[in-house]
Design an enzyme around this catalytic site. Sequence first.
Site, PDB file in Angstrom:
ATOM      1  N   HIS A  53       0.828  -1.210   0.000  1.00 29.65           N
ATOM      2  CA  HIS A  53       0.000   0.000   0.000  1.00 29.65           C
ATOM      3  C   HIS A  53       0.863   1.262   0.000  1.00 29.65           C
ATOM      4  CE1 HIS A  53      -3.617   2.400   1.095  1.00 29.65           C
ATOM      5  NE2 HIS A  53      -2.730   3.160   1.713  1.00 29.65           N
ATOM      6  N   GLU A  54       1.811   1.314   0.916  1.00 29.71           N
ATOM      7  CA  GLU A  54       2.657   2.500   1.002  1.00 29.71           C
ATOM      8  C   GLU A  54       3.600   2.608  -0.189  1.00 29.71           C
ATOM      9  OE1 GLU A  54       1.836   4.646   3.060  1.00 29.71           O
ATOM     10  OE2 GLU A  54       0.567   3.385   4.327  1.00 29.71           O
TER      11      GLU A  54
ATOM     12  N   HIS B 298       1.884   4.626  -2.844  1.00 29.29           N
ATOM     13  CA  HIS B 298       2.022   6.067  -2.609  1.00 29.29           C
ATOM     14  C   HIS B 298       3.421   6.546  -2.989  1.00 29.29           C
ATOM     15  CE1 HIS B 298      -1.818   6.318  -0.712  1.00 29.29           C
ATOM     16  NE2 HIS B 298      -1.488   5.687   0.397  1.00 29.29           N
TER      17      HIS B 298
END
Length: 379
Positions: free
Chosen positions: A33-34, A37
């Site tokens: 997920h990170e 980003h």
Amino acid sequence: MDQIASAFFNTDGLLLGTVVPFLFVLAVVVFVHELGHYLVGRWCGIGVKAFSIGFGPEIVGFNDRNGTRWKISAIPLGGYVKFVGDMGVTSSPDAEADRNLSAEERRVAFHTQPVWKRALTVFAGPAFNFLLTIVVFAVLFTAYGRYVIEPMVAEVRAGSPAEKAGFLPGDRFVLANGSRVETFSDVQRIVSGRAGDEITFVILRGGNEVTLKATPEVMEQKDALGNTVRIGAIGVVNNESMGQPRHITYNPGEALVQAVSETGHIIARTGQFLQRFAVGREDRCQLGGPVRIADMAGKAAKAGFEWLVQLVALLSVGIGILNLLPIPPLDGGHLVFYAYEAVVRRPVSERMMEAVYRTGMFLVLAFMGFVFWNDLFGC
């Protein structure tokens, strides 16, 4: 003393049997997920100050050549990417720090970027979660294929919704709620999440199509890992003779198509569950937090690595969907702000943003408290 050590360090013990699988599952999902980003943010030219798995005090870390601090922190329940100009881990601007930014830092600060770059960077986190699930399923389908059963009715349970609707042994499902049925799993998928909702079925009987309507009732049963789940059922049973189970293999391209389809089904079912839960039509005990996830991770690890990887895929979808809810400080809340900014050509006022953030943070903390209560006391 030996018994205590054994309870923690053997593969059936707390540490290796539950904690380690839990940390593995959570770390993979959070990292991906990170990473979404981070990668999209860097592609958009945004500077990154920190990439953390976990919150709180740093346990170990290092600086890369771009000045980003990569670290593992003490509280493993999440993670964050901190961009240049951020006040904290929620990518909200720090007005005081902004005045102290150099010209170079201001050029790469998150809040100085066009709204489309900010939105794309924020959306990338959930998108990578969905991509992770697709990749996992594609690999599993390529490696193992899948078993399918023909959508036949071998038995109709007495007093069940199916009996009341007029189902008979030998019926073959064709459509369920307008969706084409190819396997018996398709029927289970459509029915299981619609307890209390009338479903229209088209079945094939004696060469003719017949339309029947049945309302699934809630039933308790064990899932593949031994967890008790409450799902909708109409009371039809298949068997080996009628279902004619067969094993299907896929090449990588076919596996990818099946993985996208399966991920789409999971997203749809999760969204449907959340909608029903919001109006009180789902059992609150179906929602769990870290303790429930840790228990499932331990059971999955004992069942085999492929089960643990499947849990990663399912949790990844859940994390992606939850982060897209339009609630600050979740990713979906940021996207709502950016949509407003794109439409009215100016950002949300600081006063409004602060008020919404406070409300959103309260809702997030309340939800976390709710699932913790469910884990420990409520269910």
